[in-house]
Design an enzyme around this catalytic site. Sequence first.
Site, PDB file in Angstrom:
ATOM      1  N   ARG A 111      10.871   4.735  -5.273  1.00 34.36           N
ATOM      2  CA  ARG A 111      11.617   4.684  -6.504  1.00 34.36           C
ATOM      3  C   ARG A 111      12.865   5.639  -6.548  1.00 34.36           C
ATOM      4  O   ARG A 111      12.762   6.715  -5.970  1.00 34.36           O
ATOM      5  CB  ARG A 111      10.353   5.055  -7.657  1.00 34.36           C
ATOM      6  CG  ARG A 111       9.516   3.832  -7.698  1.00 34.36           C
ATOM      7  CD  ARG A 111       8.438   4.051  -8.884  1.00 34.36           C
ATOM      8  NE  ARG A 111       7.525   2.921  -8.992  1.00 34.36           N
ATOM      9  CZ  ARG A 111       6.668   2.817  -8.024  1.00 34.36           C
ATOM     10  NH1 ARG A 111       6.326   3.489  -6.905  1.00 34.36           N
ATOM     11  NH2 ARG A 111       5.778   1.561  -8.452  1.00 34.36           N
ATOM     12  N   HIS A 136      12.244  -0.037  -4.020  1.00 33.11           N
ATOM     13  CA  HIS A 136      12.182  -0.613  -2.895  1.00 33.11           C
ATOM     14  C   HIS A 136      13.785  -1.522  -2.563  1.00 33.11           C
ATOM     15  O   HIS A 136      13.838  -2.624  -2.405  1.00 33.11           O
ATOM     16  CB  HIS A 136      11.115  -1.668  -2.730  1.00 33.11           C
ATOM     17  CG  HIS A 136       9.778  -1.074  -2.499  1.00 33.11           C
ATOM     18  ND1 HIS A 136       9.479   0.206  -2.170  1.00 33.11           N
ATOM     19  CD2 HIS A 136       8.380  -1.492  -2.938  1.00 33.11           C
ATOM     20  CE1 HIS A 136       8.355   0.387  -2.337  1.00 33.11           C
ATOM     21  NE2 HIS A 136       7.642  -0.645  -2.623  1.00 33.11           N
ATOM     22  N   HIS A 210       6.048  -2.080   4.915  1.00 33.18           N
ATOM     23  CA  HIS A 210       4.960  -2.498   3.818  1.00 33.18           C
ATOM     24  C   HIS A 210       3.872  -3.253   3.979  1.00 33.18           C
ATOM     25  O   HIS A 210       3.544  -4.182   3.411  1.00 33.18           O
ATOM     26  CB  HIS A 210       5.816  -2.893   2.424  1.00 33.18           C
ATOM     27  CG  HIS A 210       5.248  -2.412   1.399  1.00 33.18           C
ATOM     28  ND1 HIS A 210       3.886  -2.725   0.830  1.00 33.18           N
ATOM     29  CD2 HIS A 210       5.878  -1.641   0.405  1.00 33.18           C
ATOM     30  CE1 HIS A 210       3.889  -2.139  -0.356  1.00 33.18           C
ATOM     31  NE2 HIS A 210       4.954  -1.619  -0.812  1.00 33.18           N
ATOM     32  N   ASP A 280      -1.330   5.583  -5.716  1.00 28.71           N
ATOM     33  CA  ASP A 280       0.048   5.029  -5.350  1.00 28.71           C
ATOM     34  C   ASP A 280       0.999   6.305  -5.372  1.00 28.71           C
ATOM     35  O   ASP A 280       1.959   6.602  -6.010  1.00 28.71           O
ATOM     36  CB  ASP A 280       0.448   4.023  -6.528  1.00 28.71           C
ATOM     37  CG  ASP A 280       1.643   3.347  -6.089  1.00 28.71           C
ATOM     38  OD1 ASP A 280       2.362   3.590  -5.290  1.00 28.71           O
ATOM     39  OD2 ASP A 280       1.846   2.363  -7.176  1.00 28.71           O
ATOM     40  N   GLU A 346       2.884   3.871   3.829  1.00 27.12           N
ATOM     41  CA  GLU A 346       4.304   3.697   4.043  1.00 27.12           C
ATOM     42  C   GLU A 346       5.014   4.900   4.403  1.00 27.12           C
ATOM     43  O   GLU A 346       4.936   5.978   3.441  1.00 27.12           O
ATOM     44  CB  GLU A 346       5.005   3.084   2.575  1.00 27.12           C
ATOM     45  CG  GLU A 346       4.415   1.995   2.334  1.00 27.12           C
ATOM     46  CD  GLU A 346       4.527   1.691   0.637  1.00 27.12           C
ATOM     47  OE1 GLU A 346       5.491   1.807   0.050  1.00 27.12           O
ATOM     48  OE2 GLU A 346       3.411   1.379   0.011  1.00 27.12           O
TER      49      GLU A 346
HETATM   50  C1  GLA Z   1       4.503   0.403  -3.320  1.00 28.80           C
HETATM   51  C2  GLA Z   1       4.867   0.876  -4.653  1.00 28.80           C
HETATM   52  C3  GLA Z   1       3.883   0.264  -5.711  1.00 28.80           C
HETATM   53  C4  GLA Z   1       3.904  -0.903  -5.684  1.00 28.80           C
HETATM   54  C5  GLA Z   1       3.826  -1.507  -3.996  1.00 28.80           C
HETATM   55  C6  GLA Z   1       4.028  -3.131  -4.320  1.00 28.80           C
HETATM   56  O1  GLA Z   1       3.622   0.776  -2.825  1.00 28.80           O
HETATM   57  O2  GLA Z   1       4.490   2.581  -4.876  1.00 28.80           O
HETATM   58  O3  GLA Z   1       4.016   0.815  -6.990  1.00 28.80           O
HETATM   59  O4  GLA Z   1       5.181  -1.338  -5.862  1.00 28.80           O
HETATM   60  O5  GLA Z   1       4.727  -0.887  -3.542  1.00 28.80           O
HETATM   61  O6  GLA Z   1       3.773  -3.569  -5.241  1.00 28.80           O
END
Ligand code: GLA
Length: 381
Positions: A111, A136, A210, A280, A346
């Site tokens: 982000r 992304h 991803h 996350d 990731e």
């Molecule tokens: C990343 C983001 C998540 C989500 C996934 C895809 O991991 O941090 O919040 O957006 O990608 O859904």
Amino acid sequence: MKYGIWIAVLLVVFSCRQQGEQNESAMDKGFKLDMHTFGKLSDGQVVTQYIITNPEGMQMRLLDYGCLMTNLFVPDRNGKPVDVLMGFDSLADYVEKSPYFGAVIGRYGNRIANGKFELDGSTYSLPQNNGPNTLHGGIKGFDKVMWQASPVIDSNEYGVVFTYTSVDGEEGFPGNMNAHIRITLNAQNEVTLDYTAVTDKPTVVNLTQHNYYNLAGEGSCLDQELAIFADQFTPVDSTLIPLGQLAPVDKTPFDFRTAKPIGKDISTDDMQLKYGLGYDHNFVLNKAEAGILTLAAEAYAPKTGITMDVLTEEPGIQFYSGNFLDGSFNGKNGAPCIYRGAFCLETQHFPDSPNQPSFPSTRLNPGDVYQTRTVYRFGIK
Ligand code: GLA
């Protein structure tokens, strides 16, 4: 005139031979590379799938659309191949409903707060595609474009090099950027991603990949074990933007320094887990030196015995526990993509780095080369 006709005939024969070679498979020392048409985009562009098999029976499948990895077959403890990637069987599903399954993410993975950043006094505005933030790379990121592909056939690895030129202003980012992603499989069951990029204007870049892993090939991923070699993580606000400081994982659900099942602490009453709807978050990898290939994480599925080690030159890793999957669409073989049915690791720079001066920089200047490597290594325990 006579000679002219002969030259034309020779050119046609030569190009047919090349075409023929492209459709056939290349094979050496037990490696194999096949390619075939996977589907067609609505504008008529043909998408090719590259199928690479190594001497150990591991197989990786890649697309030139989104630089996608569609399948990764790893032999389990009984030698049976398990596809450890969540994904789809058809191109249409990847285009229409994919939550970034298997894609390369760019120009900026993760982000950027409020879809804005400043560079050398200019403010750049990006599409806000995730609440107030850019996620992304924007609406049409690197996961949704066609890449030029050329096969890699080396003595110990086969794969594909993908190339894409992102033009100045694409998704709001400055500078014409040339990106190269080299994805290979070697005889040691290692998938290596080498990312390279150059620009003609100062810009920011944070490339990642991803894949959604389920080392058992099906079911929930919550019983799969994970270790992340990070003493700290970057706590976030309710929109998943880092607050700026690094927080210790010690005595929190974010402590993965010793392997534990992904689900062990996921339901702890913890504000950070509430914001992420689970994990996350970006983990700050313990590194002796920046930019050195270091073991970042280890995962293991007790059911199949399959292990995965993640090594990276990046300073961080986003661990996402598939919290947005809800079974509302189906994946391979018509099986629903269930809640927490896969996890992502990731490797990347920290989220929102362009707005966070204390984080390692994601700036790329003309004349410099962005270069970073991540390895996913598979085995059996
Ligand atoms: C990343 C983001 C998540 C989500 C996934 C895809 O991991 O941090 O919040 O957006 O990608 O859904």
